[in-house]
Design a protein around this motif. Structure first.
Motif, PDB file in Angstrom:
ATOM      1  N   GLY A   1       0.788  -1.228   0.000  1.00 34.61           N
ATOM      2  CA  GLY A   1       0.000   0.000   0.000  1.00 34.61           C
ATOM      3  C   GLY A   1       0.819   1.276   0.000  1.00 34.61           C
ATOM      4  N   PHE A   2       2.144   1.158  -0.009  1.00 36.25           N
ATOM      5  CA  PHE A   2       3.030   2.320  -0.043  1.00 36.25           C
ATOM      6  C   PHE A   2       3.649   2.458  -1.426  1.00 36.25           C
ATOM      7  N   LEU A   3       3.842   3.689  -1.868  1.00 41.47           N
ATOM      8  CA  LEU A   3       4.564   3.972  -3.102  1.00 41.47           C
ATOM      9  C   LEU A   3       5.958   4.467  -2.752  1.00 41.47           C
ATOM     10  N   ALA A   4       6.957   3.971  -3.474  1.00 44.65           N
ATOM     11  CA  ALA A   4       8.339   4.392  -3.223  1.00 44.65           C
ATOM     12  C   ALA A   4       9.094   4.374  -4.540  1.00 44.65           C
ATOM     13  N   ALA A   5      10.159   5.185  -4.606  1.00 45.07           N
ATOM     14  CA  ALA A   5      11.007   5.243  -5.800  1.00 45.07           C
ATOM     15  C   ALA A   5      12.196   4.314  -5.619  1.00 45.07           C
ATOM     16  N   LEU A   6      12.525   3.590  -6.676  1.00 48.91           N
ATOM     17  CA  LEU A   6      13.697   2.717  -6.629  1.00 48.91           C
ATOM     18  C   LEU A   6      14.949   3.549  -6.380  1.00 48.91           C
ATOM     19  N   GLU A   7      15.774   3.129  -5.430  1.00 50.74           N
ATOM     20  CA  GLU A   7      17.013   3.848  -5.096  1.00 50.74           C
ATOM     21  C   GLU A   7      18.111   2.809  -4.906  1.00 50.74           C
ATOM     22  N   TYR A   8      18.893   2.601  -5.965  1.00 48.07           N
ATOM     23  CA  TYR A   8      19.896   1.540  -5.945  1.00 48.07           C
ATOM     24  C   TYR A   8      20.865   1.783  -7.094  1.00 48.07           C
ATOM     25  N   PRO A   9      22.162   1.540  -6.945  1.00 48.47           N
ATOM     26  CA  PRO A   9      22.869   1.101  -5.740  1.00 48.47           C
ATOM     27  C   PRO A   9      23.384   2.295  -4.936  1.00 48.47           C
ATOM     28  N   MET A  10      24.133   2.026  -3.882  1.00 41.60           N
ATOM     29  CA  MET A  10      24.784   3.081  -3.121  1.00 41.60           C
ATOM     30  C   MET A  10      25.882   3.700  -3.977  1.00 41.60           C
ATOM     31  N   ASN A  11      25.885   5.029  -4.027  1.00 46.02           N
ATOM     32  CA  ASN A  11      26.871   5.763  -4.824  1.00 46.02           C
ATOM     33  C   ASN A  11      27.934   6.334  -3.882  1.00 46.02           C
ATOM     34  N   GLU A  12      29.008   5.586  -3.693  1.00 47.75           N
ATOM     35  CA  GLU A  12      30.016   6.003  -2.729  1.00 47.75           C
ATOM     36  C   GLU A  12      30.679   7.310  -3.130  1.00 47.75           C
ATOM     37  N   ALA A  13      30.844   7.536  -4.433  1.00 48.31           N
ATOM     38  CA  ALA A  13      31.422   8.800  -4.880  1.00 48.31           C
ATOM     39  C   ALA A  13      30.550   9.976  -4.462  1.00 48.31           C
ATOM     40  N   SER A  14      29.232   9.763  -4.471  1.00 49.78           N
ATOM     41  CA  SER A  14      28.314  10.811  -4.038  1.00 49.78           C
ATOM     42  C   SER A  14      28.434  11.065  -2.537  1.00 49.78           C
ATOM     43  N   LEU A  15      28.584   9.990  -1.763  1.00 43.55           N
ATOM     44  CA  LEU A  15      28.773  10.153  -0.321  1.00 43.55           C
ATOM     45  C   LEU A  15      30.059  10.929  -0.030  1.00 43.55           C
ATOM     46  N   MET A  16      31.103  10.633  -0.778  1.00 47.29           N
ATOM     47  CA  MET A  16      32.374  11.328  -0.587  1.00 47.29           C
ATOM     48  C   MET A  16      32.226  12.813  -0.909  1.00 47.29           C
ATOM     49  N   ARG A  17      31.475  13.108  -1.957  1.00 46.71           N
ATOM     50  CA  ARG A  17      31.277  14.514  -2.307  1.00 46.71           C
ATOM     51  C   ARG A  17      30.474  15.237  -1.233  1.00 46.71           C
ATOM     52  N   ALA A  18      29.427  14.590  -0.714  1.00 45.73           N
ATOM     53  CA  ALA A  18      28.628  15.206   0.348  1.00 45.73           C
ATOM     54  C   ALA A  18      29.494  15.479   1.571  1.00 45.73           C
ATOM     55  N   ALA A  19      30.320  14.501   1.967  1.00 49.35           N
ATOM     56  CA  ALA A  19      31.191  14.685   3.135  1.00 49.35           C
ATOM     57  C   ALA A  19      32.172  15.829   2.916  1.00 49.35           C
ATOM     58  N   GLU A  20      32.664  15.977   1.699  1.00 47.40           N
ATOM     59  CA  GLU A  20      33.601  17.067   1.411  1.00 47.40           C
ATOM     60  C   GLU A  20      32.916  18.430   1.465  1.00 47.40           C
ATOM     61  N   ARG A  21      31.656  18.484   1.027  1.00 42.42           N
ATOM     62  CA  ARG A  21      30.920  19.759   1.123  1.00 42.42           C
ATOM     63  C   ARG A  21      30.704  20.119   2.591  1.00 42.42           C
TER      64      ARG A  21
END
Length: 395
Positions: free
Chosen positions: A130-150
């Motif tokens: 009964g819930f709608l959700a968007a597919l979110e896969y896979p984990m983007n480690e490069a994106s995590l690294m960029r967020a941490a640097e910001r």
């Protein structure tokens, strides 16, 4: 001899009659087939012409309420656009957005894909329990690294050893729905662990154990404010303050259809949007630096608009200051956040004299010094996995 000759003539006459009858039968069948083909062609041409005329003369909407986006406008007709190919590509997108009864056809397509072809998602949106959700896969480690640097850049530019820095990752609904429903899913525990390691300059505050699928809207991305008071309490305690907790829950009178409802085009029942008030929340003064104005904590004009979730602190605003004149403390907090923080921040106001909310998707960190005094402030980086896994949105 004459008898045999007569018999032969009779056989010839019968053969001619049979041939004539078969010819007439085939001719009739061909005529009927021809009429059927002509009717089919005429029906197709009629539908094509009707669709063209409706597309040409019906009023065109500039915005899709169901999809929460602006529709593609008609491209400008010019020799340069035609020669470059931009006109045809633009017209293709415009024709798809301007097609008559578009939402009805989108729903038919979604139901056919799910019920006939057994597809597990539509436009990247799936339904589970009964819930709608968007597919979110896979984990983007490069994106995590960029967020941490910001985040590290902000700390180096504005903070000193006197500032207490915290990090909190908000799991999206996939954490509780995807694997159970057989959809691709990230390892959210590993996601949080890796983000905490990359942002080692901040104390990590986990909240996943406090959440479950029912804490989120069924048709929207976000969590339900009335169900995250325990999350607010844990954050406050971890940051050295306490909340009053005297909340009152109110319900909007209108139905709430979240952002996933229109994207999925599936017939999901609407929900009720609730919001929490209290003495401190009612006493708060909120200043919108982006538009140079005072705003309410809960914007009832937005609540009656296209996206009622924007009622929480007026939606996507780059920089806000919330002052609590009745606070029994001098503590101040700066929250770097995404849209999830809009509904959480009001729950924290009883523990602070001032809370600043900065959304660096819309304001560059270099500009913060003009508006924010970081002296004697705690700092919380509060972001959902949806943003951290796509951190190119952060400036």
């Amino acid at each position: 001899m004459n008898a045999e000759h007569g018999k032969d003539e009779k056989m010839v006459r019968n053969a001619k009659l049979e041939k004539s009858a078969g010819f007439e039968k085939n001719t009739g069948m061909e005529e009927r087939t021809g009429k059927g083909d002509r009717l089919l062609c005429m029906t197709f041409l009629f539908l094509l012409a009707a669709g063209f005329l409706l597309c040409l003369f019906l009023p065109k909407a500039g915005y899709s309420d169901s999809e929460r986006r602006k529709l593609t406008p008609a491209p400008a007709l010019s020799a340069e656009n035609v020669w470059s190919g931009r006109f045809m590509s633009g017209f293709e997108a415009y024709a798809a957005d301007a097609f008559p009864f578009r939402d009805s056809f989108r729903r038919i397509k979604a139901l056919t894909a799910r019920n006939v072809f057994l597809r597990q998602d539509n436009n990247g949106i799936y339904e589970a329990d009964g819930f709608l959700a968007a597919l979110e896969y896979p984990m983007n480690e490069a994106s995590l690294m960029r967020a941490a640097e910001r985040f590290r850049f902000i700390c180096r530019k504005y903070l000193t050893d006197e500032n207490q820095v915290y990090l909190c990752v908000i799991p999206d609904k996939n954490c509780f729905l995807a694997e159970e429903g057989g959809h691709p899913s990230m390892d959210y525990a590993e996601f949080e662990k890796r983000m905490a390691e990359l942002a080692d300059f901040a104390e990590y505050i986990p909240i996943s154990d406090l959440l479950e699928k029912d804490d989120y809207y069924k048709t929207d991305t976000h969590w339900r404010q009335e169900r995250i008071t325990d999350v607010a309490d844990r954050l406050a305690r971890a940051m050295g303050t306490a909340l009053l907790g005297d909340y009152e829950v109110h319900t909007l009178e209108r139905d709430f259809y979240g952002v996933y409802y229109g994207q999925a085009a599936l017939p999901i029942a609407p929900e009720h949007l609730q919001y929490v008030t209290g003495e401190d929340i009612r006493a708060c003064e909120v200043y919108d630096w982006q538009n140079s104005r005072e705003i309410p904590v809960y914007d009832m004009e937005k609540a009656a608009g296209r996206d009622p979730y924007e009622m929480f602190l007026s939606g996507s605003i780059s920089l806000l200051t919330i002052r609590n004149p009745d606070a029994g403390t001098e503590k101040k907090l700066v929250i770097f956040r995404d849209s999830f923080g809009s509904s959480l921040a009001p729950l924290l106001v009883s523990g602070y004299s001032q809370i600043v909310l900065a959304d660096i998707r819309y304001i560059h960190p270099d500009h913060l010094e003009r508006f924010v005094d970081f002296e004697n402030c705690d700092v919380l980086f509060l972001y959902s996995t949806l943003v951290l896994n796509h951190s190119d949105t952060l400036k």
